[in-house]
Enzyme design. Sequence first.
Site, mmCIF file in Angstrom:
data_model
loop_
_atom_site.group_PDB
_atom_site.id
_atom_site.type_symbol
_atom_site.label_atom_id
_atom_site.label_comp_id
_atom_site.label_asym_id
_atom_site.label_seq_id
_atom_site.Cartn_x
_atom_site.Cartn_y
_atom_site.Cartn_z
ATOM 1 N N ASN A 12 0.877 -1.169 0.000
ATOM 2 C CA ASN A 12 0.000 0.000 0.000
ATOM 3 C C ASN A 12 0.914 1.219 0.000
ATOM 4 O O ASN A 12 1.426 1.628 1.028
ATOM 5 C CB ASN A 12 -0.889 -0.038 1.254
ATOM 6 C CG ASN A 12 -1.847 1.128 1.315
ATOM 7 O OD1 ASN A 12 -1.776 2.052 0.495
ATOM 8 N ND2 ASN A 12 -2.732 1.108 2.286
ATOM 9 N N ARG A 90 -2.581 -2.057 -3.426
ATOM 10 C CA ARG A 90 -3.781 -1.227 -3.257
ATOM 11 C C ARG A 90 -3.663 -0.029 -4.213
ATOM 12 O O ARG A 90 -2.657 0.670 -4.227
ATOM 13 C CB ARG A 90 -3.853 -0.724 -1.823
ATOM 14 C CG ARG A 90 -5.022 0.210 -1.651
ATOM 15 C CD ARG A 90 -5.070 0.766 -0.256
ATOM 16 N NE ARG A 90 -6.221 1.641 -0.144
ATOM 17 C CZ ARG A 90 -6.231 2.765 0.552
ATOM 18 N NH1 ARG A 90 -5.157 3.169 1.191
ATOM 19 N NH2 ARG A 90 -7.316 3.489 0.600
ATOM 20 N N HIS A 179 -12.998 2.974 -0.077
ATOM 21 C CA HIS A 179 -13.025 1.914 0.954
ATOM 22 C C HIS A 179 -13.711 0.651 0.431
ATOM 23 O O HIS A 179 -14.223 -0.152 1.213
ATOM 24 C CB HIS A 179 -13.828 2.368 2.208
ATOM 25 C CG HIS A 179 -13.119 3.344 3.088
ATOM 26 N ND1 HIS A 179 -13.799 4.277 3.832
ATOM 27 C CD2 HIS A 179 -11.811 3.520 3.367
ATOM 28 C CE1 HIS A 179 -12.937 5.008 4.527
ATOM 29 N NE2 HIS A 179 -11.731 4.560 4.254
ATOM 30 N N ARG A 240 -11.022 15.185 7.905
ATOM 31 C CA ARG A 240 -11.788 15.592 6.707
ATOM 32 C C ARG A 240 -13.197 16.012 7.115
ATOM 33 O O ARG A 240 -13.808 15.367 7.975
ATOM 34 C CB ARG A 240 -11.873 14.433 5.710
ATOM 35 C CG ARG A 240 -10.622 14.271 4.877
ATOM 36 C CD ARG A 240 -10.715 13.052 3.980
ATOM 37 N NE ARG A 240 -9.806 12.017 4.432
ATOM 38 C CZ ARG A 240 -9.840 10.747 4.048
ATOM 39 N NH1 ARG A 240 -10.743 10.345 3.188
ATOM 40 N NH2 ARG A 240 -8.972 9.878 4.517
ATOM 41 N N GLU A 384 -8.511 -5.509 4.975
ATOM 42 C CA GLU A 384 -8.273 -5.109 3.585
ATOM 43 C C GLU A 384 -7.083 -5.851 2.986
ATOM 44 O O GLU A 384 -7.134 -6.289 1.839
ATOM 45 C CB GLU A 384 -8.075 -3.593 3.513
ATOM 46 C CG GLU A 384 -9.363 -2.854 3.855
ATOM 47 C CD GLU A 384 -9.171 -1.360 4.038
ATOM 48 O OE1 GLU A 384 -9.256 -0.645 3.052
ATOM 49 O OE2 GLU A 384 -8.929 -0.925 5.175
#
Length: 409
Positions: A12, A90, A179, A240, A384
């Site tokens: 990732n 990813r 996601h 965020r 993940e």
Amino acid sequence: MVLSPRLVLVVNSGSSSLKFTVLGAEGGAPLVSGVAECLGLAEARIVFKANGAKTIVDLERNDHTGALQAIFARLDADGLLSRVGVVGHRVVHGAERFSESAVITPEILAEIEACSPLAPLHNPANLIGIRAALEALPSVPQVAVFDTAFHQTMPRAAAFYAVPMSWYRDHGVRRYGFHGTSHRYVSAEAVRFLGLPADDHGLVVAHLGNGASATAILNGRSVDTTMGMTPLEGLVMGTRSGDVDVGAVTHVARLTGLDIAAIEKVLNKDSGLLGLSELSNDCRTLEAAADEGHAGAILALEVFVHRLARHIGGLATSLPRLDAIVFTGGIGENSARIRAMTARHLAVFGLVLDESANSTCIGGRIGRISRGPGPAMAVVPTDEEGLIAADAARLTGLVDADETVRRAI
Ligand code: AMP
């Protein structure tokens, strides 16, 4: 004894960090994992984790290639490198081009590059990791797994903004969702755990971590989600903003003279739980501060939960029936308090929280946290990396398709 090359390296790669995990192709706990941090800076280093122990290595070469070289040296020393049969990467944005994971070829690389204008911070960083891995392990196949792919099943009504269609045609402006790997893994696990039929279920999955999004899932397919063209839309996140009136943003820009880059930074880095609390982006810190009466922390948690419950209610309208609400991510898996606050907002759906199950379902435990005949609430830890590894192994024939379908999809 000859060990078969049945390991998967999951990478990732971000702009200044690179995370990796080595897993068996058949799943199970990571053999070794780690993160290279501060890439591009003099203090670049890697933290390796294996068997519960951490080691920190300073990087001689401080870029992504240097980080991968150090990772490969460590895997080689551990006798693992020669057993890596595939690398799974990813990739954040696959736009409309990718509705599933793909074995990386020069054509696929070019298509990932073509998606970069939609994720200018993420895709180029992902590509650096892919190119560095291709250079270092040229004979090992590599697979791209996209955050957006799972949401390509969203109907047009959920995918479009009410802006001029020329924005979509000329600039790709539409809702993509993110996601996806987590929502796909967690929904499949929830269906299995709750004993729901694979072809007849309606779920809302809330992935609540530093980034947060919720998705409506009908019979294994995403039908609506809270993140949009970028990962900024929707729920309140660590730093965020999530949803905000664009009129408020243009108002502040007019008054202060902030340019677009500065506004983007405020909404991505200085907002969310941090902006509201003026204390921290970290839910644990905010819960502790709220217990001490910190007004900002209390407000941040309340806005977080209000927005989450409102979105869950909205997402439910994309389903013919709500069987379960599933919590995952660092906050979803660990904060009994956030789950209890959310459940109180959702009484309209006939949800009844099981207080005792809620308080014990933490630290990576799967469980049902509701009682009664209404929709279930459940906690399902996400994985993940496990799903990226499963896709990579399946697409390159490292394991049987049936085996990974059973495990991960
Ligand atoms: P993630 O991005 O999925 O790693 O999630 C990070 C978030 O999970 C941070 O806001 C953490 O404060 C939160 N988190 C982790 N453990 C707990 C906990 N025990 N209670 C509340 N929040 C937690």
